[in-house]
Design an enzyme around this catalytic site. Structure first.
Site, short mmCIF file in Angstrom:
data_model
loop_
_atom_site.label_atom_id
_atom_site.label_comp_id
_atom_site.label_asym_id
_atom_site.label_seq_id
_atom_site.Cartn_x
_atom_site.Cartn_y
_atom_site.Cartn_z
CD1 TRP A 82 -0.78 -6.49 5.76
CD2 TRP A 82 0.65 -5.62 4.31
NE1 TRP A 82 -0.06 -7.52 5.22
CE2 TRP A 82 0.84 -7.01 4.31
CE3 TRP A 82 1.44 -4.85 3.46
CZ2 TRP A 82 1.77 -7.65 3.53
CZ3 TRP A 82 2.38 -5.49 2.66
CH2 TRP A 82 2.53 -6.87 2.71
CG HIS A 83 2.93 -1.34 3.18
ND1 HIS A 83 1.70 -1.29 2.59
CD2 HIS A 83 3.73 -2.00 2.32
CE1 HIS A 83 1.75 -1.88 1.42
NE2 HIS A 83 2.97 -2.35 1.23
N GLY A 84 3.07 -0.67 7.80
CA GLY A 84 3.68 -0.21 9.04
C GLY A 84 2.91 0.96 9.61
#
Length: 150
Positions: A82-84
């Site tokens: 989700w963050h990358g």
């Protein structure tokens, strides 16, 4: 600095929502006063943590297909993605999952209440935030090496 920026953005969202009659949950509850890694995640980015718990962890637990330890790793993998989708974020998720599992399985309640343990939790969490500044593995390794040498 990272905490204050994120906390301020969240606080602004809560305040602006209230102006329009919408109630939004607070997103932080003094995370750096946490007594453990689990406690840290219960206090940090509460909206994301709650979503991950409600929609990923609990359904996995209910089905009983995978053990709790694996479910913790799955949740942190999803959080990392989700963050990358970069190697530093995946390492960040792996390390947080590992710390949570170690804490649950090996750290006694007596140890986790000591001030020394609380300091370790805060320092490790703060150090792992450095992954949000890097995009490639070599920069990630450099950040950690500099943190331990300096």
């Amino acid at each position: 600095m990272f905490y204050f920026d994120f906390w301020a953005y969240s606080l602004l969202a809560v305040g602006l929502s209230k102006m329009y009659g919408i109630n939004v949950m607070m997103n932080f509850n003094n995370p750096y006063s946490a007594t453990s890694f689990k406690d840290f995640w219960n206090k940090w980015n509460i909206s994301l943590t709650t979503w991950l718990k409600d929609y990923i962890f609990i359904p996995l637990q209910r089905r009983g297909i995978t053990p709790r330890t694996i479910n913790v790793f799955i949740v942190f993998l999803v959080s990392a993605i989700w963050h990358g989708i970069t190697l530093p974020f995946l390492i960040w998720g792996l390390l947080h999952a590992t710390l949570n599992v170690i804490e649950r399985c090996l750290i006694s309640a007596k140890v986790s209440t000591t001030i020394f343990y609380r300091i370790i939790v805060v320092l490790i969490c703060a150090l792992l935030w450095q992954t949000f500044k890097v995009q490639i593995l070599s920069a990630f390794i450099e950040v950690f090496v500099c943190a331990f040498i300096a």
